[in-house]
Write a protein that holds these residues in place. Structure first.
Motif, PDB file in Angstrom:
ATOM      1  N   LYS A 115       0.848  -1.196   0.000  1.00 57.49           N
ATOM      2  CA  LYS A 115       0.000   0.000   0.000  1.00 57.49           C
ATOM      3  C   LYS A 115       0.883   1.246   0.000  1.00 57.49           C
ATOM      4  O   LYS A 115       1.699   1.427   0.900  1.00 57.49           O
ATOM      5  CB  LYS A 115      -0.924  -0.013   1.215  1.00 57.49           C
ATOM      6  CG  LYS A 115      -1.851  -1.227   1.262  1.00 57.49           C
ATOM      7  CD  LYS A 115      -2.682  -1.221   2.527  1.00 57.49           C
ATOM      8  CE  LYS A 115      -3.649  -2.404   2.554  1.00 57.49           C
ATOM      9  NZ  LYS A 115      -2.951  -3.700   2.595  1.00 57.49           N
ATOM     10  N   GLU A 116       0.688   2.089  -1.002  1.00 58.70           N
ATOM     11  CA  GLU A 116       1.523   3.287  -1.115  1.00 58.70           C
ATOM     12  C   GLU A 116       1.347   4.214   0.082  1.00 58.70           C
ATOM     13  O   GLU A 116       2.308   4.885   0.492  1.00 58.70           O
ATOM     14  CB  GLU A 116       1.215   4.020  -2.418  1.00 58.70           C
ATOM     15  CG  GLU A 116       1.646   3.252  -3.661  1.00 58.70           C
ATOM     16  CD  GLU A 116       1.674   4.108  -4.909  1.00 58.70           C
ATOM     17  OE1 GLU A 116       2.215   5.228  -4.851  1.00 58.70           O
ATOM     18  OE2 GLU A 116       1.149   3.647  -5.938  1.00 58.70           O
ATOM     19  N   GLU A 117       0.150   4.245   0.656  1.00 56.26           N
ATOM     20  CA  GLU A 117      -0.053   5.122   1.809  1.00 56.26           C
ATOM     21  C   GLU A 117       0.758   4.652   3.015  1.00 56.26           C
ATOM     22  O   GLU A 117       1.201   5.466   3.842  1.00 56.26           O
ATOM     23  CB  GLU A 117      -1.538   5.213   2.182  1.00 56.26           C
ATOM     24  CG  GLU A 117      -2.182   3.897   2.621  1.00 56.26           C
ATOM     25  CD  GLU A 117      -2.795   3.107   1.477  1.00 56.26           C
ATOM     26  OE1 GLU A 117      -3.669   2.272   1.754  1.00 56.26           O
ATOM     27  OE2 GLU A 117      -2.375   3.333   0.315  1.00 56.26           O
ATOM     28  N   VAL A 120       4.441   5.830   2.544  1.00 56.42           N
ATOM     29  CA  VAL A 120       4.562   7.221   2.986  1.00 56.42           C
ATOM     30  C   VAL A 120       4.532   7.309   4.510  1.00 56.42           C
ATOM     31  O   VAL A 120       5.331   8.029   5.126  1.00 56.42           O
ATOM     32  CB  VAL A 120       3.431   8.079   2.378  1.00 56.42           C
ATOM     33  CG1 VAL A 120       3.488   9.502   2.933  1.00 56.42           C
ATOM     34  CG2 VAL A 120       3.520   8.086   0.862  1.00 56.42           C
ATOM     35  N   LYS A 121       3.631   6.547   5.124  1.00 57.18           N
ATOM     36  CA  LYS A 121       3.491   6.595   6.581  1.00 57.18           C
ATOM     37  C   LYS A 121       4.764   6.155   7.280  1.00 57.18           C
ATOM     38  O   LYS A 121       5.224   6.795   8.230  1.00 57.18           O
ATOM     39  CB  LYS A 121       2.321   5.705   7.015  1.00 57.18           C
ATOM     40  CG  LYS A 121       2.087   5.721   8.518  1.00 57.18           C
ATOM     41  CD  LYS A 121       0.918   4.818   8.910  1.00 57.18           C
ATOM     42  CE  LYS A 121       0.711   4.829  10.416  1.00 57.18           C
ATOM     43  NZ  LYS A 121      -0.393   3.918  10.830  1.00 57.18           N
ATOM     44  N   THR A 148       6.468   7.989  -5.434  1.00 54.77           N
ATOM     45  CA  THR A 148       5.982   8.003  -4.057  1.00 54.77           C
ATOM     46  C   THR A 148       7.141   8.141  -3.082  1.00 54.77           C
ATOM     47  O   THR A 148       7.084   8.925  -2.124  1.00 54.77           O
ATOM     48  CB  THR A 148       5.208   6.700  -3.746  1.00 54.77           C
ATOM     49  OG1 THR A 148       4.101   6.594  -4.633  1.00 54.77           O
ATOM     50  CG2 THR A 148       4.707   6.692  -2.314  1.00 54.77           C
TER      51      THR A 148
END
Length: 276
Positions: A115-117, A120-121, A148
């Motif tokens: 998951k790309e989110e 980032v997280k 990303t």
């Protein structure tokens, strides 16, 4: 020294870390008068140790702690940290599973998409706690997530494959990673590996690598030599790639760190790798 393997094959003797020792010189030195400081991608580190980008080795907390100690930890962007919001229960399950159930469990866990989110997280979590955000991915992940990674503010990106080179023969219809373009366009320092020869190490440096990872097969968890039959014993591999680094520095004035990746068990192994 070349050795005749057969009528049409000549081979060269190579050495593993455990096959060599350091010969004492004519002088001794106080440890306080020495320095193990080194620089990668503009970041100076006091301890020449990088924790491997494996799920069982580096998470956010470990990456932050190692940064504060003066070392470096690399987070795997294709592991459980970027597939699950809370990976701790899964890591505990992996640690406790019986040997016969291990492979089916891992297949189930890694069937969850990245998951790309979460990429980032995790990067933000490391940086917000004062750590150096060093992350690792395969060439496929580099192609898929480079935007990303760059926009999330990563400090260092490690591109890792079992064997990597600047010249890849791809299959029809399949895109391959252009290392020159990645190093030039991503906007952050890129460490590249793994390799074991002078020629490939030199080409990676010419492509723009901020560091070169050396080692195919020496690690305890690595199966490359058993499955593929490829590799060079680590002492020889590190010395070969270091020679490429020295020649590259003479030519360009740029010093590219060599990272011995795998086969390090004792403190003495670290000393021997530095010497190589």
């Amino acid at each position: 020294m070349n050795i005749q393997l057969g009528r049409s094959k000549v081979v060269r003797r190579a050495y593993g870390i455990d096959e060599i020792a350091l010969v004492p010189g004519i002088r001794t030195i106080d440890p306080e008068a020495t320095s193990t400081n080194w620089t990668i991608g503009g970041f100076e580190r006091e301890i020449p140790i990088i924790a491997s980008a494996m799920d069982g080795v580096v998470n956010v907390e470990m990456a932050v702690s190692l940064s504060k100690l003066g070392a470096l930890g690399v987070l795997n962007l294709e592991g459980v940290q970027t597939r699950y919001a809370d990976p701790k229960p899964l890591l505990e399950q992996i640690a406790s599973v019986e040997k016969d159930s291990f492979v089916p469990l891992m297949q189930k866990i890694y069937s969850q998409p990245i998951k790309e989110e979460l990429i980032v997280k995790r990067i933000k979590e490391i940086k917000n706690q004062g750590g150096i955000a060093a992350v690792s991915g395969t060439p496929v992940a580099a192609m898929r997530f480079k935007k990303t990674i760059s926009e999330a503010g990563v400090d260092l990106f490690f591109v890792q494959a079992t064997v990597v080179s600047t010249e890849h023969i791809g299959s029809e219809g399949k895109e391959s990673l252009d290392l020159h373009e990645l190093c030039k366009g991503i906007g952050i320092p890129v460490a590249i590996g793994n390799c074991v020869t002078y020629e490939v190490a030199l080409n990676l440096m010419k492509a723009g690598a901020a560091a070169v990872m050396v080692g195919i097969g020496p690690g305890a968890a690595c199966t490359s030599r058993g499955v593929l039959g490829v590799g060079i014993p680590q002492a020889t591999a590190v010395a070969e790639c270091s020679a490429a680094r020295n020649d590259f520095e003479k030519e360009t004035g740029k010093y590219i760190p060599i990272i011995a990746d795998g086969g390090i068990v004792t403190g003495g192994d670290i000393c021997k790798c530095i010497a190589c």
